[in-house]
Structures are given as C-alpha cells and as structure tokens.
Design a protein around this motif. Structure first.
Motif, PDB file in Angstrom:
ATOM      1  N   ASP A 125      -9.212  70.361  66.674  1.00  0.00           N
ATOM      2  CA  ASP A 125      -9.340  69.329  67.041  1.00  0.00           C
ATOM      3  C   ASP A 125      -9.496  68.256  67.277  1.00  0.00           C
ATOM      4  N   LEU A 126      -9.352  66.811  67.606  1.00  0.00           N
ATOM      5  CA  LEU A 126      -9.955  65.516  67.520  1.00  0.00           C
ATOM      6  C   LEU A 126     -11.440  65.511  68.341  1.00  0.00           C
ATOM      7  N   SER A 127     -11.478  66.473  68.856  1.00  0.00           N
ATOM      8  CA  SER A 127     -12.757  66.017  69.723  1.00  0.00           C
ATOM      9  C   SER A 127     -14.043  66.613  69.404  1.00  0.00           C
ATOM     10  N   ALA A 128     -13.724  68.145  68.821  1.00  0.00           N
ATOM     11  CA  ALA A 128     -14.431  68.609  67.738  1.00  0.00           C
ATOM     12  C   ALA A 128     -15.413  67.556  66.976  1.00  0.00           C
ATOM     13  N   VAL A 129     -14.068  66.831  66.246  1.00  0.00           N
ATOM     14  CA  VAL A 129     -14.316  65.799  64.990  1.00  0.00           C
ATOM     15  C   VAL A 129     -15.111  65.215  65.079  1.00  0.00           C
ATOM     16  N   LEU A 130     -15.164  64.468  66.955  1.00  0.00           N
ATOM     17  CA  LEU A 130     -15.979  63.580  67.464  1.00  0.00           C
ATOM     18  C   LEU A 130     -17.169  64.641  67.124  1.00  0.00           C
ATOM     19  N   SER A 131     -17.309  65.199  67.746  1.00  0.00           N
ATOM     20  CA  SER A 131     -18.379  66.068  68.628  1.00  0.00           C
ATOM     21  C   SER A 131     -19.611  66.234  66.857  1.00  0.00           C
ATOM     22  N   LYS A 132     -18.750  66.402  65.978  1.00  0.00           N
ATOM     23  CA  LYS A 132     -19.301  66.791  63.993  1.00  0.00           C
ATOM     24  C   LYS A 132     -19.681  65.387  64.439  1.00  0.00           C
ATOM     25  N   SER A 272     -15.343  64.151  77.225  1.00  0.00           N
ATOM     26  CA  SER A 272     -16.703  63.922  77.334  1.00  0.00           C
ATOM     27  C   SER A 272     -16.969  65.381  78.159  1.00  0.00           C
ATOM     28  N   LYS A 273     -16.027  65.901  78.756  1.00  0.00           N
ATOM     29  CA  LYS A 273     -16.199  66.733  79.991  1.00  0.00           C
ATOM     30  C   LYS A 273     -16.389  67.601  78.935  1.00  0.00           C
ATOM     31  N   SER A 274     -15.734  68.752  77.423  1.00  0.00           N
ATOM     32  CA  SER A 274     -15.559  69.514  76.595  1.00  0.00           C
ATOM     33  C   SER A 274     -17.236  68.798  76.006  1.00  0.00           C
ATOM     34  N   LEU A 275     -17.639  68.008  75.674  1.00  0.00           N
ATOM     35  CA  LEU A 275     -18.350  67.405  75.578  1.00  0.00           C
ATOM     36  C   LEU A 275     -20.247  68.265  76.071  1.00  0.00           C
ATOM     37  N   ILE A 276     -20.109  67.497  77.034  1.00  0.00           N
ATOM     38  CA  ILE A 276     -21.406  68.127  77.968  1.00  0.00           C
ATOM     39  C   ILE A 276     -21.310  69.947  78.138  1.00  0.00           C
ATOM     40  N   LEU A 277     -20.510  70.829  78.172  1.00  0.00           N
ATOM     41  CA  LEU A 277     -19.878  71.942  77.739  1.00  0.00           C
ATOM     42  C   LEU A 277     -20.566  72.403  76.778  1.00  0.00           C
TER      43      LEU A 277
END
Length: 277
Positions: A125-132, A272-277
C-alpha cells in the motif's frame, strides 16, 4: 637555347641509344625467367599454420579505493539518492491525497477482510511505500514503480470482475498505476534515472546491500512511548482510534465518499501510527 644550357665538356650531355634485342633480353631475363618462374612457397610453412586458440583474458581487477575515496563516493551517491527520495515522496503524496486512490493508502484490516492474507501473499500500500522511501530501500524510480504495480495487481487479484463494487476497485487500481507511471515518466530526467541505475550497479559490485543504507534514519521502528504522567489512565490506542475515526475502505471493498480534508487527516494519522508500530 635549351641546348646551350648543357656543356659537353662538363659531362652534362649524355647520349642514349635505343637498346637492341639482346640488351632488352638481358634486362628482363632475371625478372621473367628467374624470379617469375620459381614455384610458389609451400603452404606447409609456419606462417600458414593455424594459430593456437588462447582463452579469453580475465577482466582487470577493479581499482581498490581508499577509505577516503569510498567515503567521498558514498556521499556523492547519497546526494543523488536524496533527490530521488524527495521526488518519490512527492509522487506518493500526490497519489495518497487523491480521493480516487484512498482505498490504497493503508494496509488491509484483517478484521474487515479475514481472507486477504490467504489470497494475497505480498501485500503493498502507499503507506508501506512511504516507509520504504524513508528507509532508503528505493535506489531507482523503476523499483518504486514495481511496488505500484504490486498494489495494482493485488487489487485485481483479490477483487474479481463480478459486481460494481469490485469493478470500481479494479478501475481505480489501474488508474493509480497509470497515474504513477505518467508522473514519473513526465517529471523525472532520463539522465538522472540512469545515474541512479549506475549507483545501484556500483553498489552491487562493491558488495553493498541495496535494501539498506547506513544513511537511513536510526530507530525508525520503535515502540510507542507510554504515558508516564501520574494519575493518567492508560487507554487502548487502537480502540480509541476506532471509536474516533470511521473505517476507511481498503482495496477489498468499495470506497466511501467523505470530504477530502477529512480523508487527508485520517490518512496522515493512520500512516504515522502504522509507522510507529
């Protein structure tokens, strides 16, 4: 007048008679009779023998860089990759704030879609893309587009073309892919992308892992801080988030129509919550 320029007494005048038959024969005899009549050289001569087939020489060993040269090279590469990450973040943000693609902005909730993990083996998903992006795991724009392709293929695989809701998800997944490709191909410079590919190839040759970087931020994945204020009652953050915010549809359901401002706020809080977890 021309004859007067040459004086006989000084041996400046020479008289040449036409050669007779014997003189001509004597002149050409060695060339025609002797040299031309000789048999050709034998092909068994060493010059006609086939040459020995030698193995291909190994490529020269790469130049061993000093520690200072390696440090300067890595800093130059990091400057280039930093520009790439800034560009990819901008592209991802433009996709995330688009209401058409809100279903692909966060991971699928297993409580809402319990069979998703059984069907899709590599969620994205796009949040995972941002994390990468933040973890420096993209060295080229091509690698970024591969994950966009994965988002699209997952949506097409999980949502069959049966009902209008699934067709809408499939349509928006294809639109997401086309939009991402159009932005990247239109705005990124070909020489810049080629430079990123050379950096990726150079790191492979140097034995550097392309999925990580020593310049990536430290402590990116940490546990959330607990509230240490005396008398403060601990609450379940997951439960409170579910109570405060309505469920955002994922790529296994039909998106709902909410305001863009509310979606952006919800997306940023969830990411932001998923990245912290």
């Amino acid at each position: 007048q021309v004859k007067e320029l040459f004086i006989n007494d000084y041996e400046e005048v020479f008289k040449i008679e036409l050669p007779n038959k014997d003189e001509r024969r004597m002149f050409f005899e060695d060339l025609i009779v002797n040299q031309a009549a000789k048999p050709p050289l034998s092909k068994n001569n060493a010059a006609w023998q086939p040459l020995e087939v030698l193995p291909v020489a190994p490529p020269p060993k790469p130049k061993q860089l000093t520690e200072e040269e390696i440090r300067q090279l890595e800093e130059q590469e990091e400057d280039t990759l930093r520009e790439l990450r800034i560009f990819l973040r901008d592209v991802t943000h433009r996709l995330a704030v688009d209401r058409r693609f809100r279903a692909f902005t966060k991971p699928v909730d297993p409580e809402e879609v319990p069979d998703y993990d059984a069907v899709i083996k590599q969620p994205m998903d796009l949040s995972a893309v941002l994390s990468k992006i933040d973890l420096h795991q993209y060295l080229t724009a091509r690698d970024f587009l591969k994950d966009i392709d994965l988002i699209c293929s997952n949506a097409l695989e999980y949502n069959p073309d049966k009902d209008p809701g699934d067709r809408l998800i499939r349509h928006r997944a294809c639109t997401l892919r086309d939009t991402a490709y159009a932005i990247v191909r239109e705005e990124i410079d070909e020489d810049f992308e080629r430079c990123c590919e050379e950096i990726q190839e150079s790191r492979k040759k140097r034995g550097m892992c392309c999925s990580s970087s020593k310049y990536a931020p430290s402590y990116y994945h940490v546990m959330p801080k607990q509230n240490s204020v005396p008398g403060c009652k601990k609450t379940d953050s997951k439960g409170s988030e579910k109570m405060k915010m309505p469920a955002v549809p994922v790529d296994s359901s039909t998106p709902r129509s909410n305001s863009k401002l509310h979606f952006i706020q919800t997306f940023l809080e969830k990411v932001s919550k998923s990245l912290i977890l």
